[in-house]
Design an enzyme around this catalytic site. Structure first.
Site, PDB file in Angstrom:
ATOM      1  N   ASP A 154     -19.435-109.377  -3.381  1.00  0.00           N
ATOM      2  CA  ASP A 154     -19.117-108.688  -2.123  1.00  0.00           C
ATOM      3  C   ASP A 154     -18.793-107.235  -2.435  1.00  0.00           C
ATOM      4  O   ASP A 154     -18.481-106.874  -3.573  1.00  0.00           O
ATOM      5  CB  ASP A 154     -17.924-109.340  -1.418  1.00  0.00           C
ATOM      6  CG  ASP A 154     -17.942-109.109   0.093  1.00  0.00           C
ATOM      7  OD1 ASP A 154     -18.315-110.044   0.830  1.00  0.00           O
ATOM      8  OD2 ASP A 154     -17.610-107.985   0.534  1.00  0.00           O
ATOM      9  N   ASP A 181     -22.367-103.214  -4.263  1.00  0.00           N
ATOM     10  CA  ASP A 181     -23.308-103.170  -3.142  1.00  0.00           C
ATOM     11  C   ASP A 181     -24.531-104.002  -3.512  1.00  0.00           C
ATOM     12  O   ASP A 181     -25.333-103.599  -4.358  1.00  0.00           O
ATOM     13  CB  ASP A 181     -23.696-101.709  -2.853  1.00  0.00           C
ATOM     14  CG  ASP A 181     -24.600-101.596  -1.642  1.00  0.00           C
ATOM     15  OD1 ASP A 181     -25.099-102.643  -1.148  1.00  0.00           O
ATOM     16  OD2 ASP A 181     -24.809-100.457  -1.181  1.00  0.00           O
ATOM     17  N   ASN A 236     -26.117-114.898   1.802  1.00  0.00           N
ATOM     18  CA  ASN A 236     -25.363-114.880   3.059  1.00  0.00           C
ATOM     19  C   ASN A 236     -25.155-113.478   3.609  1.00  0.00           C
ATOM     20  O   ASN A 236     -25.043-113.282   4.821  1.00  0.00           O
ATOM     21  CB  ASN A 236     -24.002-115.547   2.808  1.00  0.00           C
ATOM     22  CG  ASN A 236     -23.016-115.254   3.904  1.00  0.00           C
ATOM     23  OD1 ASN A 236     -23.097-115.838   4.989  1.00  0.00           O
ATOM     24  ND2 ASN A 236     -22.094-114.332   3.652  1.00  0.00           N
ATOM     25  N   TYR A 258     -31.428-106.317  14.505  1.00  0.00           N
ATOM     26  CA  TYR A 258     -30.859-107.527  13.893  1.00  0.00           C
ATOM     27  C   TYR A 258     -31.801-108.714  14.074  1.00  0.00           C
ATOM     28  O   TYR A 258     -32.088-109.443  13.121  1.00  0.00           O
ATOM     29  CB  TYR A 258     -29.499-107.812  14.521  1.00  0.00           C
ATOM     30  CG  TYR A 258     -28.784-109.015  13.945  1.00  0.00           C
ATOM     31  CD1 TYR A 258     -28.250-108.967  12.651  1.00  0.00           C
ATOM     32  CD2 TYR A 258     -28.645-110.186  14.674  1.00  0.00           C
ATOM     33  CE1 TYR A 258     -27.586-110.064  12.119  1.00  0.00           C
ATOM     34  CE2 TYR A 258     -27.985-111.286  14.153  1.00  0.00           C
ATOM     35  CZ  TYR A 258     -27.452-111.225  12.873  1.00  0.00           C
ATOM     36  OH  TYR A 258     -26.805-112.317  12.347  1.00  0.00           O
ATOM     37  N   LYS A 285     -33.674-110.934  11.158  1.00  0.00           N
ATOM     38  CA  LYS A 285     -33.437-112.367  10.958  1.00  0.00           C
ATOM     39  C   LYS A 285     -34.720-113.178  11.125  1.00  0.00           C
ATOM     40  O   LYS A 285     -34.872-114.244  10.517  1.00  0.00           O
ATOM     41  CB  LYS A 285     -32.335-112.854  11.900  1.00  0.00           C
ATOM     42  CG  LYS A 285     -30.955-112.288  11.547  1.00  0.00           C
ATOM     43  CD  LYS A 285     -30.565-112.634  10.113  1.00  0.00           C
ATOM     44  CE  LYS A 285     -29.123-112.252   9.800  1.00  0.00           C
ATOM     45  NZ  LYS A 285     -28.756-112.544   8.395  1.00  0.00           N
TER      46      LYS A 285
HETATM   47  N1  LIG Z   1     -20.975-114.894  12.604  1.00  0.00           N
HETATM   48  C1  LIG Z   1     -22.015-115.260  13.326  1.00  0.00           C
HETATM   49  O1  LIG Z   1     -21.872-115.605  14.519  1.00  0.00           O
HETATM   50  C2  LIG Z   1     -23.392-115.290  12.715  1.00  0.00           C
HETATM   51  C3  LIG Z   1     -24.436-115.860  13.459  1.00  0.00           C
HETATM   52  C4  LIG Z   1     -25.706-115.917  12.912  1.00  0.00           C
HETATM   53  C5  LIG Z   1     -25.939-115.425  11.638  1.00  0.00           C
HETATM   54  N2  LIG Z   1     -24.931-114.859  10.938  1.00  0.00           N
HETATM   55  C6  LIG Z   1     -25.241-114.341   9.581  1.00  0.00           C
HETATM   56  O2  LIG Z   1     -24.396-114.969   8.644  1.00  0.00           O
HETATM   57  C7  LIG Z   1     -24.106-114.075   7.569  1.00  0.00           C
HETATM   58  C8  LIG Z   1     -22.599-113.893   7.459  1.00  0.00           C
HETATM   59  O3  LIG Z   1     -22.096-113.408   8.692  1.00  0.00           O
HETATM   60  P1  LIG Z   1     -20.542-113.208   8.962  1.00  0.00           P
HETATM   61  O4  LIG Z   1     -20.374-113.274  10.430  1.00  0.00           O
HETATM   62  O5  LIG Z   1     -19.756-114.104   8.094  1.00  0.00           O
HETATM   63  O6  LIG Z   1     -20.378-111.677   8.501  1.00  0.00           O
HETATM   64  P2  LIG Z   1     -19.090-110.888   7.954  1.00  0.00           P
HETATM   65  O7  LIG Z   1     -19.295-109.473   8.312  1.00  0.00           O
HETATM   66  O8  LIG Z   1     -17.838-111.569   8.369  1.00  0.00           O
HETATM   67  O9  LIG Z   1     -19.263-111.053   6.384  1.00  0.00           O
HETATM   68  C9  LIG Z   1     -20.269-110.372   5.671  1.00  0.00           C
HETATM   69  C10 LIG Z   1     -19.762-110.119   4.268  1.00  0.00           C
HETATM   70  O10 LIG Z   1     -20.715-109.303   3.580  1.00  0.00           O
HETATM   71  C11 LIG Z   1     -20.018-108.252   2.898  1.00  0.00           C
HETATM   72  N3  LIG Z   1     -20.884-107.098   2.723  1.00  0.00           N
HETATM   73  C12 LIG Z   1     -21.296-106.224   3.684  1.00  0.00           C
HETATM   74  N4  LIG Z   1     -22.121-105.305   3.159  1.00  0.00           N
HETATM   75  C13 LIG Z   1     -22.247-105.603   1.842  1.00  0.00           C
HETATM   76  C14 LIG Z   1     -23.009-105.037   0.771  1.00  0.00           C
HETATM   77  N5  LIG Z   1     -23.808-103.966   0.946  1.00  0.00           N
HETATM   78  N6  LIG Z   1     -22.919-105.599  -0.468  1.00  0.00           N
HETATM   79  C15 LIG Z   1     -22.124-106.682  -0.659  1.00  0.00           C
HETATM   80  N7  LIG Z   1     -21.391-107.266   0.323  1.00  0.00           N
HETATM   81  C16 LIG Z   1     -21.451-106.731   1.554  1.00  0.00           C
HETATM   82  C17 LIG Z   1     -18.821-107.962   3.758  1.00  0.00           C
HETATM   83  O11 LIG Z   1     -17.792-107.309   3.029  1.00  0.00           O
HETATM   84  C18 LIG Z   1     -18.435-109.363   4.224  1.00  0.00           C
HETATM   85  O12 LIG Z   1     -17.562-110.018   3.321  1.00  0.00           O
HETATM   86  C19 LIG Z   1     -24.853-112.780   7.917  1.00  0.00           C
HETATM   87  O13 LIG Z   1     -26.125-112.795   7.281  1.00  0.00           O
HETATM   88  C20 LIG Z   1     -24.998-112.852   9.420  1.00  0.00           C
HETATM   89  O14 LIG Z   1     -26.052-112.070   9.887  1.00  0.00           O
HETATM   90  C21 LIG Z   1     -23.656-114.785  11.438  1.00  0.00           C
END
Ligand SMILES: NC(=O)c1ccc[n+]([C@@H]2O[C@H](COP(=O)([O-])OP(=O)(O)OC[C@H]3O[C@@H](n4cnc5c(N)ncnc54)[C@H](O)[C@@H]3O)[C@@H](O)[C@H]2O)c1
Length: 258
Positions: free
Chosen positions: A41, A67, A94, A164, A168
């Site tokens: 992360d 990153d 993820n 987005y 996806k």
């Molecule tokens: N939450 C939802 O409702 C939902 C729905 C559909 C899909 N998703 C997908 O699930 C995944 C997780 O979503 P979430 O809601 O838990 O997101 P979130 O923002 O809570 O978590 C994302 C994580 O990625 C980290 N991150 C961001 N940029 C980064 C980088 N450049 N390098 C390394 N780490 C980095 C952040 O610090 C964070 O810990 C994503 O791919 C999102 O698109 C989420």
């Protein structure tokens, strides 16, 4: 008495974006099933908090801060997994997110940011993990797509979310082809497509939209509620487990029926 084994006992799983939300919930779920975790992360403090929770479960855990949309970050993560455990059984791509705007107002920077965040880390981590999996003729990759791969009415109606949704849908295309590319190496590649999930960061916005928008996410979800992070983590766990051995190139919707 027979020892109770976890579904991922002593398997090595790499999870990207594990500091928050679905990545954190997934890492914890995999640890509960006996996996050794390698977590990446960009947020050091929150990542350390996830790792501490896993250590408290008695499971080995390594962290890499960086990153993951940059080649050096992805290489460091996969390299750390190999250095610590000598193998990678599962990779969960993820990492993802969005900067939303109506398409006629969206800046090129925000468009590029969103596609990069959802695609480059997925490509780079997959690219660097695969040679290690191929060498053992064993491996599972699960990528995070989204219900947005077919559009998300509440986001489209509110802020706009085409970048987005496009990214996806691209994740779905990615796993379809990579699954075929690596099938001869006994590796499976799948995706999970969550609907609206009540994570720390996303949940409050979704609940607000339910009050303000005629296209509220709960109203448009047949099960009539937001999903919980653990419900997504369970689907990822299944696709990483031996039970999913004949499933590849599939995107599993975890969308409450939508
Ligand atoms: N939450 C939802 O409702 C939902 C729905 C559909 C899909 N998703 C997908 O699930 C995944 C997780 O979503 P979430 O809601 O838990 O997101 P979130 O923002 O809570 O978590 C994302 C994580 O990625 C980290 N991150 C961001 N940029 C980064 C980088 N450049 N390098 C390394 N780490 C980095 C952040 O610090 C964070 O810990 C994503 O791919 C999102 O698109 C989420």
């Amino acid at each position: 008495m027979a020892e109770v084994m976890g579904r991922l006992e002593d398997k090595v799983a790499v999870v990207t974006g594990a500091a928050h939300g679905l990545g954190r919930a997934t890492a914890l779920r995999l640890a509960q099933e006996g996996a050794k975790l390698v977590l990446g992360d960009i947020e050091a403090e929150a990542l350390a908090a996830t790792a501490a929770e896993i250590a408290a479960l008695g499971r080995p855990v390594e962290t890499v801060v960086g990153d993951l949309t940059e080649p050096a970050g992805a290489e460091a993560l996969i390299g750390a997994a190999m250095a610590a455990f000598g193998q990678i059984d599962g990779l969960v791509n993820n990492l993802g997110g969005a900067r939303n705007a109506k398409i006629w107002e969206m800046s090129v920077e925000d468009w590029d940011f969103t596609l990069r965040l959802n695609l480059r880390g997925t490509f780079l981590c997959t690219r660097h993990a695969l040679p290690h999996m191929m060498a053992r003729r064993q491996g599972r990759i699960v990528c995070l797509s989204s219900g947005a791969r077919e559009g998300t009415p509440w986001t489209a109606h509110d802020t706009g979310g085409a970048a987005y949704s496009a990214s996806k849908a691209a994740v779905h295309g990615f796993i379809r082809d990579v699954a075929i590319e690596v099938a001869a190496h006994n590796i499976t590649v799948n995706a999970v497509a969550p609907g609206p999930i009540d994570t720390d960061r996303t949940g409050p916005g979704l609940l607000k939209l339910e009050e303000t928008s005629e296209l509220g996410p709960i109203r448009l979800t047949p099960l009539g509620r937001l999903g919980q992070p653990e419900e997504v983590a369970n689907a990822i766990l299944f696709l990483l487990s031996d039970e999913a051995s004949y499933i590849s190139g599939h995107t599993l919707a975890v969308t409450g029926g939508r």
